[in-house]
Design a protein around this motif. Structure first.
Motif, mmCIF file in Angstrom:
data_model
loop_
_atom_site.group_PDB
_atom_site.id
_atom_site.type_symbol
_atom_site.label_atom_id
_atom_site.label_comp_id
_atom_site.label_asym_id
_atom_site.label_seq_id
_atom_site.Cartn_x
_atom_site.Cartn_y
_atom_site.Cartn_z
ATOM 1 N N SER A 388 -6.013 -1.292 -7.628
ATOM 2 C CA SER A 388 -6.185 0.155 -7.556
ATOM 3 C C SER A 388 -6.812 0.608 -6.252
ATOM 4 C CB SER A 388 -7.047 0.632 -8.732
ATOM 5 O OG SER A 388 -8.377 0.173 -8.602
ATOM 6 N N LYS A 389 -6.421 1.798 -5.838
ATOM 7 C CA LYS A 389 -7.041 2.526 -4.731
ATOM 8 C C LYS A 389 -6.991 1.749 -3.411
ATOM 9 C CE LYS A 389 -10.159 4.906 -7.911
ATOM 10 N NZ LYS A 389 -11.575 5.166 -8.300
ATOM 11 N N ASN A 390 -6.001 0.906 -3.257
ATOM 12 C CA ASN A 390 -5.828 0.188 -2.001
ATOM 13 C C ASN A 390 -4.873 0.953 -1.089
ATOM 14 O OD1 ASN A 390 -7.204 -2.476 -2.827
ATOM 15 N ND2 ASN A 390 -5.714 -2.150 -4.462
ATOM 16 N N ASN A 391 -5.003 0.714 0.189
ATOM 17 C CA ASN A 391 -4.097 1.300 1.178
ATOM 18 C C ASN A 391 -3.267 0.198 1.807
ATOM 19 O OD1 ASN A 391 -4.816 4.302 1.534
ATOM 20 N ND2 ASN A 391 -6.812 3.291 1.525
ATOM 21 N N TYR A 392 -1.944 0.371 1.787
ATOM 22 C CA TYR A 392 -1.028 -0.616 2.343
ATOM 23 C C TYR A 392 -0.140 0.089 3.374
ATOM 24 C CZ TYR A 392 -2.012 -2.439 -2.373
ATOM 25 O OH TYR A 392 -2.606 -2.830 -3.538
ATOM 26 N N THR A 393 0.040 -0.537 4.512
ATOM 27 C CA THR A 393 0.926 0.068 5.500
ATOM 28 C C THR A 393 1.535 -0.992 6.397
ATOM 29 O OG1 THR A 393 1.068 1.776 7.225
ATOM 30 C CG2 THR A 393 -0.963 0.486 7.141
ATOM 31 N N TYR A 394 2.760 -0.766 6.785
ATOM 32 C CA TYR A 394 3.504 -1.622 7.711
ATOM 33 C C TYR A 394 3.563 -3.076 7.228
ATOM 34 C CZ TYR A 394 3.221 2.303 10.925
ATOM 35 O OH TYR A 394 3.320 3.539 11.491
ATOM 36 N N MET A 395 4.279 -3.297 6.144
ATOM 37 C CA MET A 395 4.474 -4.657 5.662
ATOM 38 C C MET A 395 5.804 -4.746 4.921
ATOM 39 S SD MET A 395 1.471 -4.760 2.772
ATOM 40 C CE MET A 395 0.261 -4.338 4.024
ATOM 41 N N ALA A 396 6.274 -5.980 4.722
ATOM 42 C CA ALA A 396 7.535 -6.173 4.014
ATOM 43 C C ALA A 396 7.383 -5.859 2.537
ATOM 44 C CB ALA A 396 8.034 -7.597 4.217
ATOM 45 N N GLU A 397 6.316 -6.365 1.916
ATOM 46 C CA GLU A 397 6.071 -6.161 0.492
ATOM 47 C C GLU A 397 4.619 -5.742 0.319
ATOM 48 O OE1 GLU A 397 8.839 -10.047 -0.655
ATOM 49 O OE2 GLU A 397 6.655 -10.205 -0.460
ATOM 50 N N ALA A 398 4.391 -4.542 -0.140
ATOM 51 C CA ALA A 398 3.002 -4.090 -0.296
ATOM 52 C C ALA A 398 2.335 -4.786 -1.477
ATOM 53 C CB ALA A 398 2.957 -2.581 -0.452
#
Length: 859
Positions: A388-398
């Motif tokens: 929860s509440k994570n930030n994911y950016t610029y990746m193949a699989e978040a």
């Protein structure tokens, strides 16, 4: 003893020691006996035999006999200093046991100690059941014999201080069994054959030591050790672990730099309630590694460039990992294996897998910042976790959920991720209120995977809701407009139309579904635009799919699908069939796909591919391990490689009435080096049952007399590449589809001749003019058009250049349709110009020469 007492002890012993040095006729000035470097002050060592003290009375008597300064009190400690002691294998260099008096051992060089009886354990200095000792500025080297031989050895001792010693080339640098509350600071411990420091003790403070190049671990804590503090140590290049903590509790490991150790940087085995904080761990196997260890706190550490991963948690629970930075490690930022009820919060890093859980349950992964990893959070065989509440950016699989159940994915932000949230062979995933931008939800697996998820419409893709349907007959209901993504699992009789599902992962997904109409939708810039899996009787019509990273339309394990009148542009494969049978592909336009326009793959049999327009793909149509397909009435042109490629184990396919133009580098004149089709399987039919083959442009127009009986068939068979003897026996003289409006092929063989003020370009004409004659060539320098020349001119001299500059050139051909592709690009650097000499310069040189001649005459 505090530092103020140490200072006072040094002060009072100074005059007595000076007298001893002056009185010694055999004293010798030496440099550092180990490193060979001179110290900041000259040390004169006095040769002395081994020292044995076994109680306070012994100490008092020997101090009196030896003339050691001090009275054994806190304000006036005994001082043993400046001795060169060669133990010659006769036990310890200095042994002090069962004392409580205050003393200092300093500036001694002790070597050659070996085991010789129970009390004499082969150490340079051994303290046995001792308090109130200070060991400072000594050099202890080449001591030890067997496992128990050490540089310094404190047994059952407490409240001692070990400061600024050098322990090198011993078996163990320092060994503290059963000792408490000792202070160890500023020591150099290196090149010992086993551990640098080995401790079975409590309450020790180990601060600012340099521990390196030892044969096992840098620092080892074992047994019942607890409540020790390791702070600001540099631990590097040890053959084993940097810091090895085994079966201990309550230790604080902080602010250490742990690098280049062969195994782990910081290693905890069966150790609980420890604090690991603010350490820097790089270039180890793992930076921090916990096994069978619970309730530890791992905060603010930096673990990078470790060969396997930043932090490993194995068979451990209730640990907290917070505010750590794990970056550029070999595979993992954080790896949890068979570990449960841990908390990972506010961590960040750049790795292949940032947070990876395997067989790990009931963990909380919250408020982490995950950027530029291949995978952000991965759960494999892991259940009941909350992400929860994570930030994911610029990746193949978040986020990846595989072979797992009952996980919750809540309130996350996912952006610029190819697969976004990827769920495979997993069930009952609760997906709520996630915000996805340039990312989406991807599902793959069995019926349970498609039909048991809990995906709410409060999940958004680019601000639009995700619509997930499961386990129902929708009675031809149309999905509401404005969808960000549409996912159907075990659905029948539904309509998906007029949606723009662009900039997601999968635009429209149908698994284990049937009787669905997919009409007039747009899908741009995603992994795959439209995907069917174990589905049938679906009509995919009039959709526009462009710039997918992999597939425009992807049919997997699906049958009786109609794919008609769609445009698939700029994908890897425009349309791909895998393990799919009895499908029809008609009237689709497939352009500029980097691999294949239509790829029929792996047991995709009995499909009909008819009346396609395939242009500017790497290959037009490719078949692999697929048989009995009909490839009929397709227009295929400008494929970089073959227009049609039939790969191994593909048999019984029938290919006829297709028109091939300019594929595989072919042009307006036939060349056996540029055949437009390839077959590594030979049991296929390159003609209809009524004797009509395919139209091969350069072969058909090769001359005007190659159809002498005027039956529409070229009189000579067309040989297919591939070495299997495949032949089109009935090549068509006239095209099923006339040549479309085509630009020329690219100019060839661009070459240059270079001078200081010119670049002369020459090139060869394209192999193909296209659908109309070439009218001109355009010359580009550094990407900018600089000249246009007529079609009859295959050269250009660029004089607008300067010496010593770099330039790049290419040429394009132009006809009524437009420009060709670029020729080869040529990069050149013009030579530096020869400087010109003015008339004044010539006069000056002449005068100098005249002067030189006159000087020689005088000589």
């Amino acid at each position: 003893m505090g530092l103020e007492k140490i200072f006072y002890a040094k002060k009072i012993m100074g005059p007595a020691m000076m007298l001893l040095i002056v009185a010694s006729a055999l004293s010798v000035f030496v440099v550092h006996p180990v490193t060979g470097e001179s110290t900041t002050k000259a040390i004169t060592y006095v040769t002395h035999g081994t020292i044995r003290i076994n109680n306070n009375t012994d100490f008092s008597n020997m101090a009196s006999a030896e003339g050691w300064p001090g009275a054994g009190t806190a304000d006036n400690p005994y001082v043993i200093s400046n001795y060169d002691i060669n133990a010659n294998g006769l036990g310890d260099g200095i042994f002090i046991g069962n004392t409580t008096v205050y003393f200092i051992i300093e500036n001694c060089y002790i070597h050659g100690a070996q085991y010789n009886g129970y009390y004499y354990d082969g150490s340079g200095i051994e303290l046995y059941n001792v308090q109130n000792g200070i060991i400072e500025n000594n050099i202890l080297t080449n001591n030890g014999n067997g496992i128990t031989l050490n540089g310094e050895y404190l047994a059952d001792s407490e409240s001692n201080e070990i400061i600024n010693n050098t322990c090198t080339a011993n078996t163990v640098g320092m060994w503290l069994p059963g000792s408490e509350n000792n202070y160890i600071e500023g020591n150099i411990i290196s090149n010992n054959s086993e551990d640098g420091m080995e401790l079975y003790s409590n309450g020790d403070q180990i601060i600012n030591n340099v521990i390196s190049y030892n044969g096992r671990s840098g620092i080892f804590f074992g047994g019942t050790s607890k409540n020790n503090v390791l702070n600001n140590n540099t631990v590097s290049h040890n053959v084993g672990y940097g810091i090895d903590v085994y079966e201990t509790t309550g230790n604080t490991i902080s602010n250490n730099t742990v690098t280049y150790n062969t195994k782990m940087g910081i290693y905890l085995e069966s150790s609980n309630n420890n604090s690991i904080e603010n350490n820097t761990c790089h270039n180890n196997n793992y930076g921090i590694y916990l096994n069978l260890s619970d309730n530890n706190s791992i905060y603010y550490n930096s673990a990078y460039n470790n060969s396997q991963g930043g932090t490993y948690i194995g068979f451990s629970s209730n640990n907290t990992l917070a505010w750590n930075n794990n970056s550029k490690n070999g595979q993992y930022g954080v790896f949890l294996n068979h570990s449960s009820e841990n908390t990972l919060t506010n961590n960040k890093g750049i790795n292949w897998y940032e947070i990876y859980l395997e067989y790990s349950n009931r963990n909380l992964i919250e408020n982490n910042y995950l950027e530029r990893n291949w995978s952000g959070v991965v759960l494999i065989h892991s259940n009941n976790n909350t992400v929860s509440k994570n930030n994911y950016t610029y990746m193949a699989e978040a986020v990846v959920i595989g072979y797992s159940e009952n996980n919750t994915i809540l309130d996350n932000n996912l952006s610029n991720s190819l697969l976004g949230l990827y769920i495979f062979y997993s069930s009952f995933t609760r997906v709520y209120n996630n915000t996805m931008s340039l990312a989406g939800i991807s599902i793959n697996g069995d019926l349970s995977t498609y039909s048991t998820q809990l995906i709410a419409t409060n999940n958004t893709v680019n601000g639009k809701p995700v619509y997930y349907y499961k386990n129902e007959d929708m009675n031809n209901t149309t999905v509401p407009g404005g969808a960000g993504e549409v996912i159907m699992g075990n659905i029948s009789h539904a309509i998906i139309k007029d949606e723009n599902v662009s900039y997601s992962s999968f635009g429209i997904v149908m698994g284990f579904s049937s009787n669905i109409t997919v009409l007039n939708n747009s899908a741009e810039d995603m992994y795959a635009g439209i995907y069917t899996y174990y589905s049938s009787h679906i009509a995919i019509t009039d959709n526009n799919v462009s710039h997918s990273s992999y597939y425009g339309v992807y049919l997997k394990n699906s049958d009786n699908i109609s794919v008609a009148n769609n445009t698939c542009y700029g994908a890897l494969d425009g349309i791909k069939l895998e393990n799919s049978i009895y499908n029809t592909l008609t009237n689709n336009t497939l352009m500029n796909n980097s691999a294949v326009g239509i790829y029929i793959y792996e047991n995709s049999n009995y499909n009909l591919v008819e009346n396609e327009i395939l242009g500017y793909n790497n290959e037009g149509i490719a078949l692999s391990e697929s048989s009995n397909n009909m490839i009929v009435q397709n227009l295929i042109y400008y494929s970089t490689s073959y227009g049609l490629d039939i790969e191994w184990n593909s048999n019984g396919n029938r290919i006829y009435n297709n028109s091939f133009y300019y594929n595989d580098g072919s042009g307006d004149h036939y060349s056996s080096a540029h055949i437009q089709a390839y077959a590594s399987s030979g049991n296929n039919y390159w003609n209809s049952s009524t004797g009509y083959g395919n139209y091969w442009y350069a072969w058909a127009i090769n001359n005007s007399t190659n159809d002498q009986n005027h039956d529409g068939i070229v009189d000579w068979p067309y040989q297919i590449d591939g070495g299997t003897g495949a032949v089109d026996y009935y090549p068509l003289k006239n095209a099923t589809y006339p040549m479309p409006a085509l630009a020329p092929t690219a100019p060839r063989n661009l070459n240059v001749t270079v001078g200081a003020d010119f670049v002369n370009l020459t090139w060869s004409a394209p192999l193909g003019n296209g659908s109309s004659e070439i009218t001109e060539y355009k010359i580009y320098r550094n990407g900018t058009l600089i000249a246009t020349v007529p079609a009859t001119q295959l050269y250009y001299n660029d004089t607008n250049v300067s010496g010593g500059r770099s330039y790049s050139y290419y040429v394009v051909a132009h006809n009524s349709v437009g420009n060709s592709a670029k020729s080869n690009i040529v990069e050149v650097t013009t030579p530096q110009p020869v400087p010109e000499i003015s008339e004044y310069g010539i006069i000056l040189i002449a005068l100098l020469l005249i002067g030189l001649v006159r000087r020689r005459v005088k000589l």
